[in-house]
Write an enzyme that holds these catalytic residues in place. Structure first.
Site, PDB file in Angstrom:
ATOM      1  N   ASP A 159       0.857  -1.186   0.000  1.00 20.00           N
ATOM      2  CA  ASP A 159       0.000   0.000   0.000  1.00 20.00           C
ATOM      3  C   ASP A 159       0.896   1.240   0.000  1.00 20.00           C
ATOM      4  OD1 ASP A 159      -3.172   0.706   1.273  1.00 20.00           O
ATOM      5  OD2 ASP A 159      -1.623   2.253   1.159  1.00 20.00           O
ATOM      6  N   ASP A 168      -3.830   2.334  -5.133  1.00 18.68           N
ATOM      7  CA  ASP A 168      -2.542   2.301  -4.433  1.00 18.68           C
ATOM      8  C   ASP A 168      -2.306   1.041  -3.618  1.00 18.68           C
ATOM      9  OD1 ASP A 168      -4.028   2.730  -2.078  1.00 18.68           O
ATOM     10  OD2 ASP A 168      -2.413   3.944  -1.228  1.00 18.68           O
ATOM     11  N   GLU A 169      -3.106  -0.004  -3.831  1.00 15.18           N
ATOM     12  CA  GLU A 169      -2.870  -1.200  -3.025  1.00 15.18           C
ATOM     13  C   GLU A 169      -3.133  -2.482  -3.798  1.00 15.18           C
ATOM     14  OE1 GLU A 169      -5.641  -2.261   0.055  1.00 15.18           O
ATOM     15  OE2 GLU A 169      -7.021  -0.702  -0.574  1.00 15.18           O
TER      16      GLU A 169
HETATM   17  P1  TTP Z   1      -5.298   4.944   1.437  1.00 13.65           P
HETATM   18  O1  TTP Z   1      -4.266   3.927   1.056  1.00 13.65           O
HETATM   19  O2  TTP Z   1      -6.385   4.525   2.379  1.00 13.65           O
HETATM   20  O3  TTP Z   1      -4.601   6.219   2.092  1.00 13.65           O
HETATM   21  P2  TTP Z   1      -3.231   6.915   1.724  1.00 13.65           P
HETATM   22  O4  TTP Z   1      -2.475   6.158   0.683  1.00 13.65           O
HETATM   23  O5  TTP Z   1      -3.509   8.335   1.408  1.00 13.65           O
HETATM   24  O6  TTP Z   1      -2.466   6.894   3.106  1.00 13.65           O
HETATM   25  P3  TTP Z   1      -1.817   5.641   3.843  1.00 13.65           P
HETATM   26  O7  TTP Z   1      -1.991   4.449   2.972  1.00 13.65           O
HETATM   27  O8  TTP Z   1      -0.373   6.022   4.015  1.00 13.65           O
HETATM   28  O9  TTP Z   1      -2.532   5.547   5.151  1.00 13.65           O
HETATM   29  O10 TTP Z   1      -6.018   5.513   0.140  1.00 13.65           O
HETATM   30  C1  TTP Z   1      -5.333   5.713  -1.078  1.00 13.65           C
HETATM   31  C2  TTP Z   1      -5.816   6.967  -1.764  1.00 13.65           C
HETATM   32  O11 TTP Z   1      -7.232   6.919  -1.936  1.00 13.65           O
HETATM   33  C3  TTP Z   1      -5.562   8.236  -0.983  1.00 13.65           C
HETATM   34  O12 TTP Z   1      -4.271   8.772  -1.233  1.00 13.65           O
HETATM   35  C4  TTP Z   1      -6.657   9.136  -1.421  1.00 13.65           C
HETATM   36  C5  TTP Z   1      -7.792   8.217  -1.770  1.00 13.65           C
HETATM   37  N1  TTP Z   1      -8.812   8.255  -0.689  1.00 13.65           N
HETATM   38  C6  TTP Z   1      -9.899   9.089  -0.825  1.00 13.65           C
HETATM   39  O13 TTP Z   1     -10.058   9.766  -1.839  1.00 13.65           O
HETATM   40  N2  TTP Z   1     -10.814   9.141   0.203  1.00 13.65           N
HETATM   41  C7  TTP Z   1     -10.672   8.413   1.355  1.00 13.65           C
HETATM   42  O14 TTP Z   1     -11.506   8.494   2.270  1.00 13.65           O
HETATM   43  C8  TTP Z   1      -9.520   7.540   1.479  1.00 13.65           C
HETATM   44  C9  TTP Z   1      -9.313   6.714   2.704  1.00 13.65           C
HETATM   45  C10 TTP Z   1      -8.630   7.497   0.431  1.00 13.65           C
HETATM   46 MG    MG Z   2      -2.216   4.109   0.865  1.00 11.44          MG
END
Ligand code: TTP
Ligand code: MG
Length: 353
Positions: free
Chosen positions: A9, A103-104
């Protein structure tokens, strides 16, 4: 470990893409959010998170918590491009990849001689090639891998057996585990079950009495980090959508149709770029009282033609004739031609329209 699965991720994904092309912002609190009174934070850099800013928070509140934050409007085209490059690198190392979002992904490391070394190399390759920092969890199943990838973000690298996961997160709240949402967590807490260890030790019949014969025992299995779900490679997206929330509710049909046409145009542009076509066109409408409807129609020939999709979306909107002012509209194209075989056998992806 019988199976070996990794969850990868990217850290603060949207914010990291923005920082990558604006290095002068490195080290500053950065928030990616839309504009307008109803904008929400999509993500925040780790510097901004220190002020308590997080995803899904109203942007206005985030600015109160962190007035010096740099706010950047989302650029989904850029995020999709970086995502595609990351997944290309992932597939270069591992055959079985299940992409869960931009992103995952889950990676089946079963065939690798030295899974940890392979994942370390992959993280370095992703950083060198895209500038993105990734966190990795490795475990005997998807659940352990998922929770492990989150445990030491950013730039985490956590390897756990199931037993180690149980011990490490024994005192954590049940909501830590994906699949246990806030409502279930609150009900568990009301029953005096406030930790994963407590949940894991609760007899099945007690849980079944409160949550049903299926969900009850399933909760305890999650708390014991038991999960036998396979990494199903190439989860094909079965639909794509665009939607927009208005700054102020809209009552005029003409204005709504205009917006729906614009969204259909944007959606089809993306579909055409990836040579995707779908046969089901759907709209979503959320009224000012938050009630939400969807209406869909399936046509004979798969399409990504903007006019065709826009005409159908507008026709669906006219048929529905929103009875109250509208807060949000969206348009979706689903049942992609190349995905139809899969879509028939696999459960529909639960993407929000
Ligand atoms: P995540 O992987 O949940 O969050 P992140 O990559 O920003 O942070 P981390 O993994 O380090 O905790 O989500 C990936 C992307 O999805 C995030 O950059 C933006 C988008 N997203 C939204 O648009 N709304 C949301 O509520 C969430 C959780 C994520
Ligand atoms: Mg993330």
């Amino acid at each position: 470990m019988s199976r070996c699965i990794a969850h990868l991720d990217i850290d603060a994904f949207y914010a990291s893409v923005e920082l990558q092309r604006r290095p002068e912002l490195q080290g500053l609190p950065v928030i990616v959010a839309g504009s307008g009174p109803r904008a929400v934070v999509t993500t925040a850099s780790y510097e901004a998170r220190r002020f308590g800013v997080g995803s899904a928070m109203p942007a206005a509140r985030a600015m109160r918590l962190c007035p010096e934050a740099v706010v950047i409007a989302p650029d989904f085209t850029a995020y999709r491009e970086v995502s595609a490059r990351v997944m290309e690198l992932v597939r270069g190392q591992v055959d079985d990849v299940e992409v869960m979002g931009l992103d995952e992904a889950y990676l089946d490391l079963g065939g690798l001689l030295s899974p940890r070394a392979a994942m370390r190399r992959l993280v370095v390759a992703i950083r060198e090639d895209t500038g993105m920092s990734a966190s990795v969890g490795i475990g005997p199943n998807k659940l352990v891998a998922n929770v492990a990838s989150d445990a030491e973000k950013p730039a985490g690298f956590v390897v756990l057996t199931r037993e180690q996961a149980c011990a490490r997160f024994a005192g954590a709240r049940p909501g830590l585990v994906p699949g246990i949402g806030p409502k279930t967590a609150a009900r568990l807490e009301a029953l005096g079950i406030a930790t994963l260890a407590a949940l894991a030790a609760t007899p099945d019949d007690v849980l079944a009495a409160h949550f049903g014969a299926r969900q009850g025992p399933w909760l305890a299995r999650r708390a014991r980090f038991e999960d036998d779900g396979a990494v199903t490679s190439e989860r094909i997206a079965v639909s794509e959508s665009r939607e927009t929330t208005f700054d102020t509710d809209i009552a005029g049909a003409h204005r709504l149709e205009e917006i729906l046409r614009r969204l259909a145009g944007e959606l089809c542009e993306g579909l055409a770029r990836h040579e995707r076509r779908g046969r089901t066109i759907a709209i979503k409408v959320r009224l000012d009282d938050f009630s939400t409807i969807t209406r869909a129609r399936t046509i004979a020939q798969p399409t990504n033609d903007a006019a065709t999709v826009a005409d159908l979306a507008v026709a669906l909107l006219r048929e529905y004739a929103p009875p109250r002012p509208v807060r949000l509209v969206g348009v979706r194209v689903a049942a992609f031609a190349e995905a139809e075989a899969e879509a028939a056998s696999a459960p529909q992806l639960a993407l929000p329209l």
